[in-house]
Motif scaffolding. Structure first.
Motif, mmCIF file in Angstrom:
data_model
loop_
_atom_site.group_PDB
_atom_site.id
_atom_site.type_symbol
_atom_site.label_atom_id
_atom_site.label_comp_id
_atom_site.label_asym_id
_atom_site.label_seq_id
_atom_site.Cartn_x
_atom_site.Cartn_y
_atom_site.Cartn_z
ATOM 1 N N GLU A 1 0.745 -1.165 -0.149
ATOM 2 C CA GLU A 1 -0.095 -0.144 0.128
ATOM 3 C C GLU A 1 0.897 1.272 -0.144
ATOM 4 O O GLU A 1 1.838 1.276 0.648
ATOM 5 N N GLU A 2 0.501 2.102 -0.776
ATOM 6 C CA GLU A 2 1.258 3.416 -0.816
ATOM 7 C C GLU A 2 1.815 3.921 0.012
ATOM 8 O O GLU A 2 3.120 4.457 0.271
ATOM 9 N N PRO A 3 1.190 4.346 1.243
ATOM 10 C CA PRO A 3 1.769 5.140 2.423
ATOM 11 C C PRO A 3 2.987 4.248 3.104
ATOM 12 O O PRO A 3 3.977 4.721 3.700
ATOM 13 N N PHE A 4 3.077 3.061 2.618
ATOM 14 C CA PHE A 4 4.379 2.102 3.035
ATOM 15 C C PHE A 4 5.283 1.704 2.131
ATOM 16 O O PHE A 4 6.249 1.114 2.070
ATOM 17 N N ALA A 5 5.231 2.867 0.753
ATOM 18 C CA ALA A 5 6.203 2.598 -0.119
ATOM 19 C C ALA A 5 7.835 2.847 0.269
ATOM 20 O O ALA A 5 8.587 1.954 -0.156
ATOM 21 N N ASP A 6 7.885 3.967 1.067
ATOM 22 C CA ASP A 6 9.558 4.188 1.581
ATOM 23 C C ASP A 6 9.709 2.936 2.446
ATOM 24 O O ASP A 6 10.806 2.683 2.574
ATOM 25 N N LEU A 7 8.918 2.527 3.311
ATOM 26 C CA LEU A 7 9.162 1.413 4.145
ATOM 27 C C LEU A 7 9.623 0.029 3.380
ATOM 28 O O LEU A 7 10.703 -0.417 3.719
ATOM 29 N N ALA A 8 8.867 -0.194 2.383
ATOM 30 C CA ALA A 8 9.167 -1.359 1.487
ATOM 31 C C ALA A 8 10.584 -1.182 0.574
ATOM 32 O O ALA A 8 11.364 -2.236 0.613
ATOM 33 N N ALA A 9 10.577 -0.031 0.114
ATOM 34 C CA ALA A 9 11.876 0.330 -0.712
ATOM 35 C C ALA A 9 13.035 0.176 0.316
ATOM 36 O O ALA A 9 14.001 -0.256 -0.280
ATOM 37 N N ALA A 10 13.116 0.765 1.415
ATOM 38 C CA ALA A 10 14.195 0.553 2.277
ATOM 39 C C ALA A 10 14.400 -0.915 2.775
ATOM 40 O O ALA A 10 15.525 -1.327 2.771
#
Length: 528
Positions: A125-134
């Motif tokens: 889900e988009e709000p967790f894009a940075d978390l997933a990318a990291a």
């Protein structure tokens, strides 16, 4: 007629759609969209084709070890959304595995879980894009995994899940699935270290559903707001899956606050509600509490920790039959139920074992303890998990003929089970065992206390004593509570060696998982 393969959970959406195609099974409160069971099966068929293209398919373990071999995996990092339900049914149709991952983890923790799960597809889900990318940047294998986005407000970092779905929503020809084939990886709610992935088979999902339906008397007209996150066993096995099994209605949202839950109860005439004690307490304290029509509720359960007597009485005063439940990821979230016309003096218990559950309380040598004595609770049920994913030592420690829960319990003469706290939380003061749950229940009766955790701290005289870390009730301050006041309250209820000898205050107790108090965080901050 062509012989159909045995699909276990993979057949549920199709069969439910055939039985009740126009009945609403899922409501997305965030958008107001309703999905009938026919809609859910069509969506699941499209998703199954997508997953089959990506290798999320069967790798039967009928003759192997389900804790070391499983079908293709799809990992999800998201709040509760309809796509989660698509993926639940679709992985079951393809013989794959759904691995929901907590969006509350730090990037290194998420990276470790992704490394363990090794998914063929990651949905974020988009709000967790940075978390997933990291997380994916920190793990080479996860970095090679394709990612699909669940957009919010039109923003998407990767190709979207909806755009990737094939158009064909017709019947999906799935493989024959063995009952022991894994369907869910659900991680435990550990607050230190990386959580372990618990392997839940098709058979376990089915048996947990049967246990819940028979114990709680669930019906096809039941409606519930799902307040647990879908990365947690509560999000699936407490009510969502049993109600889909029956043809009931589940209402989801990205986040639920107490006022929203009360609104869903009234607007949707909800009949069943299961929540952690903190949520039930916040509902009681909410401005909408007195004005909300609760008459449609026929079953409310508290789970995930002890529910205070004052909170239970507030629900009873509104005519709602609130009682406590008990479960764990390793052996289903639903193991006990209250008998018909249960007496209120048994409210501190979780009731008696469900029809397809055996329970016993044992000492450190595995021998059953006498009635009324405290020992470790062990459970036996066909809904037990297979073990932990690729963790043989931990699996051997917890799983066998009986599942070791790590919880302390006692059984009274009528067979009612009381949970006395975690085995690891018990401490010894002056040679006497102290069980924090018992002390917390007593301290919480003080009107200045909203919630409390009791932890052991070193003491020169007694070795260890209890320290009460208190979240104060609204409208009071620290001057309204003192150790002498607590001693006066507790003198008639608890032996003196159980009384807290230290006191600390917090604005809000820390939580982990679905609003469960994080005892380890409390001990890390306030232990001495």
């Amino acid at each position: 007629m062509t012989e159909r393969p045995q699909e276990w959970v993979g057949a549920w959406s199709e069969k439910r759609a055939a039985l009740s195609p126009a009945r609403v099974g899922l409501v997305d409160a965030a958008t107001g969209t309703e999905y009938t069971y026919a809609d859910l099966d069509r969506r699941a068929n499209r998703c199954a084709r997508l997953l089959a293209e990506r290798g999320v398919s069967l790798d039967s373990v009928e003759d192997g070890d389900p804790t070391d071999s499983a079908g293709g995996r799809v990992a999800v990092v998201s709040r509760n959304r309809p796509a989660y339900v698509d993926l639940f049914f679709a992985t079951a149709k393809t013989g794959g595995v759904l691995a929901p991952l907590s969006h509350r983890l730090a990037p290194p923790e998420l990276a470790e879980l992704l490394d363990a799960v090794d998914p063929e597809l990651l949905v974020v889900e988009e709000p967790f894009a940075d978390l997933a990318a990291a997380a994916t940047a920190a793990d080479a294998r996860a970095g090679d995994c394709p990612i699909l986005s669940l957009p919010v407000d039109g923003e998407s970092t990767w190709d979207t899940y909806e755009s990737a779905l094939p158009e064909d929503d017709g019947e999906f020809d799935g493989p024959t699935v063995a009952p022991g084939d894994p369907h869910l990886f659900l991680h435990t709610g550990g607050s230190t270290g990386t959580p372990k992935e618990t392997v839940i088979s098709h058979e376990s999902v089915v048996w947990n559903s049967v246990n819940t339906i028979t114990a709680w008397g669930l019906r096809d007209d039941d409606v519930t707001p799902m307040v647990f996150p879908m990365f947690h066993t509560g999000g699936w096995n407490v009510l969502t899956v049993p109600l889909f099994h029956m043809g009931g209605q589940v209402v989801i949202d990205r986040e639920f606050d107490p006022g929203q839950i009360l609104g869903v109860v009234e607007d949707r005439s909800a009949t069943v509600l299961v929540a952690v004690p903190a949520v039930l307490r916040m509902m009681v304290e909410h401005d909408r509490w007195e004005g909300t029509d609760l008459s449609s509720l026929r079953l409310v359960k508290s789970g995930g920790g002890p529910c205070r007597q004052s909170v239970m009485e507030a629900w009873w005063d509104r005519g709602v039959d609130l009682s406590q439940g008990y479960g764990l990821t390793e052996c289903g979230p639903n193991n006990f139920a209250m008998p018909d016309d249960w007496p209120r003096e048994k409210a501190h218990t979780v009731g008696v074992a469900n029809v397809h559950v055996d329970a016993r309380v044992v000492d450190d040598d595995g021998r059953e303890v006498p009635t009324g004595e405290i020992g470790e609770l062990e459970l036996r049920s066909p809904h037990a998990a297979a073990g932990y994913w690729r963790a043989p030592a931990e699996t051997a420690e917890t799983f066998g003929e009986w599942v070791s829960t790590g919880d302390l319990a006692r059984v009274d003469a009528e067979g009612y089970v009381s949970i006395e706290g975690r085995k690891k939380n018990m401490f010894v003061s002056g040679g006497e065992n102290v069980y924090p749950a018992e002390v917390e229940d007593a301290v919480a009766d003080h009107p200045a206390v909203a919630d409390v955790v009791v932890i052991p701290v070193p003491d020169e005289q007694w070795g260890q004593v209890g320290k009460a870390v208190v979240e104060l009730a609204a409208g009071v301050d620290e001057s309204d509570l003192s150790l002498p006041a607590l001693r006066e309250l507790l003198d008639s209820r608890l032996a003196r060696f159980k009384h807290p000898r230290r006191l600390a205050f917090v604005d809000e107790l820390p939580t982990s998982g679905p609003s469960k108090i994080d005892r380890d965080a409390v001990e890390a901050e306030f232990g001495e």
